[in-house]
Scaffold this motif. Structure first.
Motif, mmCIF file in Angstrom:
data_model
loop_
_atom_site.group_PDB
_atom_site.id
_atom_site.type_symbol
_atom_site.label_atom_id
_atom_site.label_comp_id
_atom_site.label_asym_id
_atom_site.label_seq_id
_atom_site.Cartn_x
_atom_site.Cartn_y
_atom_site.Cartn_z
ATOM 1 N N ARG A 107 33.657 31.640 30.067
ATOM 2 C CA ARG A 107 34.606 30.819 30.392
ATOM 3 C C ARG A 107 35.380 31.050 31.645
ATOM 4 O O ARG A 107 35.623 30.513 32.503
ATOM 5 C CB ARG A 107 35.592 30.928 29.293
ATOM 6 C CG ARG A 107 35.283 29.917 27.974
ATOM 7 C CD ARG A 107 36.321 29.570 27.164
ATOM 8 N NE ARG A 107 36.938 30.499 26.463
ATOM 9 C CZ ARG A 107 36.559 31.132 25.063
ATOM 10 N NH1 ARG A 107 35.617 30.452 24.542
ATOM 11 N NH2 ARG A 107 37.286 32.185 24.694
ATOM 12 N N VAL A 108 35.696 32.739 31.654
ATOM 13 C CA VAL A 108 36.230 33.190 32.595
ATOM 14 C C VAL A 108 35.451 33.003 33.997
ATOM 15 O O VAL A 108 35.957 32.445 35.119
ATOM 16 C CB VAL A 108 36.486 34.706 32.548
ATOM 17 C CG1 VAL A 108 37.157 35.289 34.004
ATOM 18 C CG2 VAL A 108 37.743 34.815 31.567
ATOM 19 N N LEU A 109 33.905 33.166 33.833
ATOM 20 C CA LEU A 109 33.185 32.987 35.221
ATOM 21 C C LEU A 109 33.217 31.522 35.482
ATOM 22 O O LEU A 109 33.295 31.101 36.825
ATOM 23 C CB LEU A 109 31.922 33.568 34.757
ATOM 24 C CG LEU A 109 31.539 35.202 34.768
ATOM 25 C CD1 LEU A 109 30.104 35.300 34.408
ATOM 26 C CD2 LEU A 109 31.864 35.437 36.050
ATOM 27 N N ALA A 110 33.098 30.715 34.580
ATOM 28 C CA ALA A 110 33.025 29.159 34.983
ATOM 29 C C ALA A 110 34.341 28.884 35.627
ATOM 30 O O ALA A 110 34.369 27.902 36.395
ATOM 31 C CB ALA A 110 32.799 28.433 33.786
ATOM 32 N N ALA A 111 35.552 29.495 35.229
ATOM 33 C CA ALA A 111 36.800 28.974 35.887
ATOM 34 C C ALA A 111 37.136 29.780 37.133
ATOM 35 O O ALA A 111 37.648 29.127 38.012
ATOM 36 C CB ALA A 111 37.965 29.411 34.909
ATOM 37 N N LEU A 112 36.261 30.744 37.369
ATOM 38 C CA LEU A 112 36.418 31.297 38.617
ATOM 39 C C LEU A 112 35.305 30.787 39.699
ATOM 40 O O LEU A 112 35.834 30.746 40.915
ATOM 41 C CB LEU A 112 36.235 32.812 38.745
ATOM 42 C CG LEU A 112 37.093 33.904 37.972
ATOM 43 C CD1 LEU A 112 36.408 35.278 37.923
ATOM 44 C CD2 LEU A 112 38.399 33.609 38.581
ATOM 45 N N VAL A 113 34.489 29.944 39.293
ATOM 46 C CA VAL A 113 33.672 29.313 40.286
ATOM 47 C C VAL A 113 34.569 28.452 41.348
ATOM 48 O O VAL A 113 34.121 28.302 42.452
ATOM 49 C CB VAL A 113 32.601 28.530 39.478
ATOM 50 C CG1 VAL A 113 31.924 27.400 40.459
ATOM 51 C CG2 VAL A 113 31.466 29.510 38.852
ATOM 52 N N TRP A 114 35.348 27.723 40.575
ATOM 53 C CA TRP A 114 36.038 26.361 41.467
ATOM 54 C C TRP A 114 37.014 26.967 42.381
ATOM 55 O O TRP A 114 37.067 26.678 43.495
ATOM 56 C CB TRP A 114 36.604 25.678 40.662
ATOM 57 C CG TRP A 114 35.408 24.814 40.032
ATOM 58 C CD1 TRP A 114 35.009 24.960 38.683
ATOM 59 C CD2 TRP A 114 34.849 23.488 40.411
ATOM 60 N NE1 TRP A 114 33.835 24.151 38.277
ATOM 61 C CE2 TRP A 114 34.187 23.241 39.277
ATOM 62 C CE3 TRP A 114 34.870 22.823 41.433
ATOM 63 C CZ2 TRP A 114 33.099 22.282 39.382
ATOM 64 C CZ3 TRP A 114 34.080 21.722 41.747
ATOM 65 C CH2 TRP A 114 33.142 21.550 40.622
ATOM 66 N N PRO A 115 37.778 28.279 41.985
ATOM 67 C CA PRO A 115 38.827 28.892 43.201
ATOM 68 C C PRO A 115 37.695 29.378 44.483
ATOM 69 O O PRO A 115 38.113 29.352 45.279
ATOM 70 C CB PRO A 115 39.524 29.732 42.354
ATOM 71 C CG PRO A 115 39.398 29.341 40.941
ATOM 72 C CD PRO A 115 38.207 28.624 40.802
ATOM 73 N N VAL A 116 36.860 30.163 43.899
ATOM 74 C CA VAL A 116 36.130 30.666 45.038
ATOM 75 C C VAL A 116 35.146 29.573 46.035
ATOM 76 O O VAL A 116 35.345 29.799 46.988
ATOM 77 C CB VAL A 116 34.997 31.500 44.347
ATOM 78 C CG1 VAL A 116 33.912 32.375 45.438
ATOM 79 C CG2 VAL A 116 35.535 32.881 43.669
ATOM 80 N N ALA A 117 34.684 28.529 45.417
ATOM 81 C CA ALA A 117 34.227 27.363 46.018
ATOM 82 C C ALA A 117 35.156 26.841 47.063
ATOM 83 O O ALA A 117 34.770 26.512 48.097
ATOM 84 C CB ALA A 117 33.669 26.556 45.261
ATOM 85 N N THR A 118 36.728 26.574 46.636
ATOM 86 C CA THR A 118 37.747 26.205 47.263
ATOM 87 C C THR A 118 37.913 27.039 48.563
ATOM 88 O O THR A 118 38.238 26.709 49.705
ATOM 89 C CB THR A 118 38.595 26.071 46.260
ATOM 90 O OG1 THR A 118 38.504 25.302 45.381
ATOM 91 C CG2 THR A 118 39.840 25.466 47.156
#
Length: 351
Positions: A107-118
């Motif tokens: 869950r943490v990794l899936a949530a971190l994907v979008w801030p990094v991509a942003t």
């Protein structure tokens, strides 16, 4: 272009609904992130990308900036979600019993994907792109940012670093699959009545061994080696492979070998799909930003080859999940509500 766009939207929508129906597994969180990113590519990126290739029209700066930023954002999120999914699969092989811990980290990794991509995509909206037009060439509605500094920054974090992580993770997965899993056993006397399962649980001892006894079906005591961690080692075990009395079913060891080969083929296919779809684009983009020497036809083929990856991802990655595959079949053959809990077999629940 229309076929790719429609396939991307329909395929990812179906998988997203299937993930909503089934109970959560650790691998479902990065898979949901992947499906959502690919769905956004089909809805917000591909229609305008197709229109700008086929028609001549002009759009204001705000719309073009939003489109190009969403292009980088969604494609980067899709690739980073593949990394998160690869990590979860490696964790599932090396620590299959730590389900709760794997779920939290997934869950943490899936949530971190979008801030990094942003963070990777947001500068695209503010960094101007140089424009080069050849004689007789018509200006497209929106251009891809070819600023040299931003191009090398974005491709590093959007492709080359994630590709290195994926290759490393899948290398670890193949290495873990090559070793038979250790099966724990209790110390002391064990009453064992299934020789084939006993054979499948044997592994080579890697620690100082101790002696233990196993009582067979013939009430004969057999000495086996038992490591300090409780692993079985049967150097003199009889041949327990497939026999004529096994009613056509191979032993557990043979089934393990077959599963290992299938998993290896799947991993090789996934890596090949990712590299074939995205490598040409991320080689062409920095090359064109430096020398402006890429043909327009090459741009189109490489760009849409990367978009094809968003259409193929749900077919390949979701098909590898038995619970998602079962939910997809039920969605296509039943009109039940999506909130109804799926009846899953024990094998599917373990997946």
């Amino acid at each position: 272009m229309m076929v790719i766009t429609v396939a991307t939207i329909l395929g990812n929508t179906a998988v997203l609904l299937a993930l909503w129906r089934v109970r959560r597994a650790p691998s479902h969180y990065p898979l949901t992130s992947l499906v959502l990113a690919d769905l956004l590519v089909g809805i917000m990126v591909q229609p305008l990308a197709a229109a700008r290739e086929l028609f001549v029209f002009n759009l204001n700066w705000a719309i073009c900036s939003c489109w190009s930023t969403m292009d980088v954002l969604c494609c980067t999120a899709s690739i980073l979600s593949l990394c998160a999914l690869g990590w979860e699969r490696w964790s599932g092989i090396t620590a299959p019993l730590a389900r709760a811990r794997r779920g939290k980290r997934a869950r943490v990794l899936a949530a971190l994907v979008w801030p990094v991509a942003t963070l990777v995509a947001l500068p695209n909206a503010f960094i101007p792109s140089p424009r080069h037009f050849h004689p007789g060439e018509l200006e497209k509605a929106c251009t891809v940012n070819t600023n040299i500094g931003y191009v090398f920054f974005s491709i590093t974090f959007s492709f080359y670093l994630p590709a290195g992580v994926l290759v490393t993770l899948y290398g670890f997965i193949l290495r873990a699959l090559a070793a038979p899993p250790p099966i724990r056993a209790h110390r002391g006397r064990i009453s064992y009545h299934e020789p084939q399962k006993l054979h499948s649980s044997t592994v080579s001892g890697k620690y100082p061994l101790q002696k233990s006894e196993i009582k067979t079906d013939n009430n004969q005591n057999s000495d086996v080696d038992l490591s300090p961690k409780g692993y079985l080692n049967l150097p003199n075990a009889p041949n327990m492979g497939c026999t004529a009395q096994s009613t056509g079913k191979c032993s557990a060891h043979a089934n393990f070998i077959l599963r290992q080969r299938r998993a290896t083929r799947t991993i090789v296919m996934l890596m090949a799909l990712f590299l074939v779809c995205w490598t040409p684009y991320f080689i062409m983009l920095p090359l064109d930003s430096v020398c402006d020497c890429v043909w327009e036809t090459t741009w189109q083929w490489c760009t849409w080859l990367g978009y094809i990856n968003s259409a193929l991802n749900p077919l390949v990655y979701a098909a590898a999940s038995p619970s998602v595959r079962r939910a997809l079949q039920t969605s296509l053959t039943s009109s039940a509500s999506r909130h109804v809990e799926m009846p899953l077999t024990p094998r599917v629940r373990r997946a």
